[in-house]
Design a protein around this motif. Structure first.
Motif, mmCIF file in Angstrom:
data_model
loop_
_atom_site.group_PDB
_atom_site.id
_atom_site.type_symbol
_atom_site.label_atom_id
_atom_site.label_comp_id
_atom_site.label_asym_id
_atom_site.label_seq_id
_atom_site.Cartn_x
_atom_site.Cartn_y
_atom_site.Cartn_z
ATOM 1 N N ASP A 103 6.889 -10.922 -31.374
ATOM 2 C CA ASP A 103 6.216 -10.280 -30.237
ATOM 3 C C ASP A 103 6.491 -8.783 -30.203
ATOM 4 O O ASP A 103 5.593 -7.978 -29.881
ATOM 5 C CB ASP A 103 6.693 -10.935 -28.934
ATOM 6 C CG ASP A 103 6.228 -12.381 -28.805
ATOM 7 O OD1 ASP A 103 5.231 -12.734 -29.474
ATOM 8 O OD2 ASP A 103 6.869 -13.148 -28.052
ATOM 9 N N GLN A 104 7.723 -8.409 -30.537
ATOM 10 C CA GLN A 104 8.050 -6.993 -30.556
ATOM 11 C C GLN A 104 7.227 -6.247 -31.603
ATOM 12 O O GLN A 104 6.700 -5.162 -31.340
ATOM 13 C CB GLN A 104 9.543 -6.812 -30.831
ATOM 14 C CG GLN A 104 10.005 -5.366 -30.813
ATOM 15 C CD GLN A 104 11.491 -5.245 -31.086
ATOM 16 O OE1 GLN A 104 12.159 -6.250 -31.322
ATOM 17 N NE2 GLN A 104 11.994 -4.035 -31.034
ATOM 18 N N ARG A 105 7.109 -6.828 -32.805
ATOM 19 C CA ARG A 105 6.318 -6.164 -33.847
ATOM 20 C C ARG A 105 4.839 -6.124 -33.487
ATOM 21 O O ARG A 105 4.148 -5.141 -33.771
ATOM 22 C CB ARG A 105 6.513 -6.899 -35.173
ATOM 23 C CG ARG A 105 7.933 -6.765 -35.716
ATOM 24 C CD ARG A 105 8.070 -7.360 -37.098
ATOM 25 N NE ARG A 105 9.426 -7.200 -37.614
ATOM 26 C CZ ARG A 105 9.819 -7.593 -38.818
ATOM 27 N NH1 ARG A 105 8.941 -8.194 -39.625
ATOM 28 N NH2 ARG A 105 11.054 -7.406 -39.210
ATOM 29 N N ILE A 106 4.361 -7.177 -32.865
ATOM 30 C CA ILE A 106 2.957 -7.184 -32.435
ATOM 31 C C ILE A 106 2.712 -6.079 -31.412
ATOM 32 O O ILE A 106 1.719 -5.344 -31.472
ATOM 33 C CB ILE A 106 2.567 -8.560 -31.880
ATOM 34 C CG1 ILE A 106 2.539 -9.602 -33.011
ATOM 35 C CG2 ILE A 106 1.212 -8.514 -31.187
ATOM 36 C CD1 ILE A 106 2.335 -11.026 -32.533
ATOM 37 N N GLN A 107 3.629 -5.946 -30.458
ATOM 38 C CA GLN A 107 3.469 -4.899 -29.458
ATOM 39 C C GLN A 107 3.570 -3.512 -30.091
ATOM 40 O O GLN A 107 2.831 -2.591 -29.700
ATOM 41 C CB GLN A 107 4.539 -5.075 -28.380
ATOM 42 C CG GLN A 107 4.367 -6.333 -27.542
ATOM 43 C CD GLN A 107 5.492 -6.525 -26.554
ATOM 44 O OE1 GLN A 107 6.421 -5.707 -26.489
ATOM 45 N NE2 GLN A 107 5.425 -7.605 -25.778
ATOM 46 N N ALA A 108 4.491 -3.351 -31.088
ATOM 47 C CA ALA A 108 4.581 -2.056 -31.776
ATOM 48 C C ALA A 108 3.288 -1.752 -32.533
ATOM 49 O O ALA A 108 2.795 -0.616 -32.535
ATOM 50 C CB ALA A 108 5.773 -2.062 -32.737
ATOM 51 N N ALA A 109 2.741 -2.786 -33.184
ATOM 52 C CA ALA A 109 1.479 -2.582 -33.898
ATOM 53 C C ALA A 109 0.339 -2.240 -32.934
ATOM 54 O O ALA A 109 -0.500 -1.370 -33.228
ATOM 55 C CB ALA A 109 1.133 -3.835 -34.706
ATOM 56 N N GLU A 110 0.334 -2.899 -31.787
ATOM 57 C CA GLU A 110 -0.691 -2.587 -30.784
ATOM 58 C C GLU A 110 -0.536 -1.143 -30.301
ATOM 59 O O GLU A 110 -1.527 -0.413 -30.138
ATOM 60 C CB GLU A 110 -0.587 -3.563 -29.610
ATOM 61 C CG GLU A 110 -0.995 -4.990 -29.931
ATOM 62 C CD GLU A 110 -2.488 -5.113 -30.162
ATOM 63 O OE1 GLU A 110 -3.239 -4.272 -29.644
ATOM 64 O OE2 GLU A 110 -2.902 -6.044 -30.872
ATOM 65 N N GLY A 111 0.699 -0.715 -30.087
ATOM 66 C CA GLY A 111 0.913 0.673 -29.681
ATOM 67 C C GLY A 111 0.491 1.672 -30.738
ATOM 68 O O GLY A 111 -0.134 2.700 -30.429
ATOM 69 N N TYR A 112 0.850 1.341 -31.994
ATOM 70 C CA TYR A 112 0.438 2.237 -33.086
ATOM 71 C C TYR A 112 -1.085 2.274 -33.207
ATOM 72 O O TYR A 112 -1.672 3.331 -33.458
ATOM 73 C CB TYR A 112 1.068 1.761 -34.387
ATOM 74 C CG TYR A 112 0.706 2.619 -35.577
ATOM 75 C CD1 TYR A 112 1.288 3.875 -35.757
ATOM 76 C CD2 TYR A 112 -0.224 2.183 -36.521
ATOM 77 C CE1 TYR A 112 0.954 4.668 -36.848
ATOM 78 C CE2 TYR A 112 -0.564 2.964 -37.610
ATOM 79 C CZ TYR A 112 0.026 4.212 -37.766
ATOM 80 O OH TYR A 112 -0.316 5.002 -38.836
ATOM 81 N N ARG A 113 -1.740 1.129 -32.986
ATOM 82 C CA ARG A 113 -3.202 1.087 -33.056
ATOM 83 C C ARG A 113 -3.826 1.989 -31.980
ATOM 84 O O ARG A 113 -4.728 2.795 -32.266
ATOM 85 C CB ARG A 113 -3.685 -0.345 -32.892
ATOM 86 C CG ARG A 113 -5.204 -0.515 -32.981
ATOM 87 C CD ARG A 113 -5.570 -1.995 -32.950
ATOM 88 N NE ARG A 113 -5.332 -2.575 -31.639
ATOM 89 C CZ ARG A 113 -6.240 -2.592 -30.647
ATOM 90 N NH1 ARG A 113 -7.435 -2.036 -30.835
ATOM 91 N NH2 ARG A 113 -5.947 -3.148 -29.490
ATOM 92 N N PHE A 114 -3.312 1.838 -30.753
ATOM 93 C CA PHE A 114 -3.847 2.685 -29.680
ATOM 94 C C PHE A 114 -3.571 4.173 -29.947
ATOM 95 O O PHE A 114 -4.406 5.039 -29.658
ATOM 96 C CB PHE A 114 -3.257 2.267 -28.340
ATOM 97 C CG PHE A 114 -3.794 0.958 -27.823
ATOM 98 C CD1 PHE A 114 -5.158 0.789 -27.600
ATOM 99 C CD2 PHE A 114 -2.956 -0.110 -27.572
ATOM 100 C CE1 PHE A 114 -5.653 -0.423 -27.123
ATOM 101 C CE2 PHE A 114 -3.454 -1.317 -27.108
ATOM 102 C CZ PHE A 114 -4.806 -1.471 -26.885
ATOM 103 N N LYS A 115 -2.394 4.458 -30.522
ATOM 104 C CA LYS A 115 -2.068 5.840 -30.836
ATOM 105 C C LYS A 115 -3.027 6.411 -31.871
ATOM 106 O O LYS A 115 -3.563 7.528 -31.706
ATOM 107 C CB LYS A 115 -0.630 5.918 -31.352
ATOM 108 C CG LYS A 115 -0.212 7.312 -31.800
ATOM 109 C CD LYS A 115 1.185 7.290 -32.385
ATOM 110 C CE LYS A 115 1.551 8.682 -32.912
ATOM 111 N NZ LYS A 115 2.887 8.697 -33.558
#
Length: 326
Positions: free
Chosen positions: A244-256
């Motif tokens: 879940d942490q990596r998914i959230q990091a990937a989602e943040g990087y995607r939005f960035k």
């Protein structure tokens, strides 16, 4: 004067003593009055018999009956929890049917897989219908013992020795209890079976070491399974948390990246609009701004014209102190 008759007339006649039959009647009346009352304890009920025939059932307390053996009373402990022991016997028991005469034979049984087992158990019951308990079946306590032993042997004979010793105890108790209740109602024993409890269940003495090793192996297996389940319960939530942490990091990087791309696109569009209005000015400004960003990050650079033949005079030389100069 003749005083003889006068004296004789003055002497009172002696009173006759009370007759023995009258005293006997009084004594019998007292005995009859004394034996006409009886008391039933709080945990029992009384069965009144008249010349041996059942008349009525009386609750605890003081009651009256016809004396001189016409009425007799049998106390039945209806409120007492009683038990039957098979394969062993406790000390100082009050129920005459509680212990069997041959406990070693009672606990010796054959299982469904043709293995021998030593089974000890207890049957707890309570007398709820004393009139049926006394008159419907001859020797109701022994009858209950016999059907209890027969039922236990029947249930044990349908199972393996491993089930009896390890995982099948509760099922055996439930099946025996259900079967005993059915038989007690069919025979009108007047009892309610409350519980069947297995006590010590062991293999015969010559093979007990082997069975103990098997039990230890099964316990070790269960222990290892529990340890593995514990590790699983720790590893799986941790892995899910990391996922879940990596998914959230990937989602943040995607939005960035999306926001950066959208910002770059808007900046490029703005520059394009200015370029369309003034191409030369815009080109020069972009060139100068780019140099302003690049040159501060670059090392010392020397830019010469193609017509320069020698670069040495143009290089800066370090200052050399002169002799005698302070």
């Amino acid at each position: 004067m003749d005083y003889s008759n006068t004296v004789w007339e003055r002497i009172p006649e002696p009173k006759l003593p009370v007759s023995l039959p009258f005293l006997g009647l009084i004594f019998l009346a007292l005995i009859g009055l004394w034996s006409s009352f009886f008391t039933i304890p709080a945990e029992s009920e009384g069965i009144v018999l008249r010349f041996g025939e059942y008349i009525k059932k009386v609750p605890p307390g003081l009651h009256f009956k016809i004396p001189f053996g016409i009425d007799s009373v049998v106390e039945v402990p209806t409120q007492r929890q009683q038990k039957l022991e098979f394969g062993f016997s406790s000390r100082n028991y009050t129920n005459p049917d509680q212990a069997g005469g041959e406990p070693e034979l009672e606990k010796s049984m054959v299982t469904g897989d043709l293995n021998a087992a030593l089974v000890e158990w207890i049957v707890q019951y309570r007398i709820t219908e004393p009139e049926h308990y006394l008159f419907s079946v001859r020797q109701p306590g022994l009858t209950l013992r016999d059907i209890s032993e027969a039922t236990m042997r029947e249930v044990v004979g349908d199972r393996t020795v491993d089930e009896i010793i390890t995982i099948g105890r509760q099922e055996i108790e439930d099946n025996v209890l259900m079967r005993l209740r059915e038989l007690a109602g069919r025979y009108n024993l007047g009892v309610t079976i409350n519980q069947v409890q297995l006590k010590n269940v062991n293999p015969p003495v010559p093979v007990q070491p082997s069975f103990n090793e098997v039990n230890r192996a099964q316990q070790d297996r269960e222990n290892m399974i529990n340890i593995a389940n514990g590790e699983y319960n720790k590893a799986v939530p941790r892995a899910r948390g990391e996922a879940d942490q990596r998914i959230q990091a990937a989602e943040g990087y995607r939005f960035k990246r999306i926001n950066e791309a959208e910002g770059d696109a808007r900046a490029f569009t703005a520059v394009l609009e200015q370029y369309i209005k003034a191409p030369e000015v815009t080109r020069t400004r972009i060139y100068l701004e780019t140099l302003g960003q690049v040159l501060p990050q670059a090392r010392q650079q020397i830019i010469v014209d193609d017509s320069v033949q020698q670069i040495l005079p143009m290089l800066p030389f370090p200052a050399v102190p002169m002799e005698g100069a302070k």
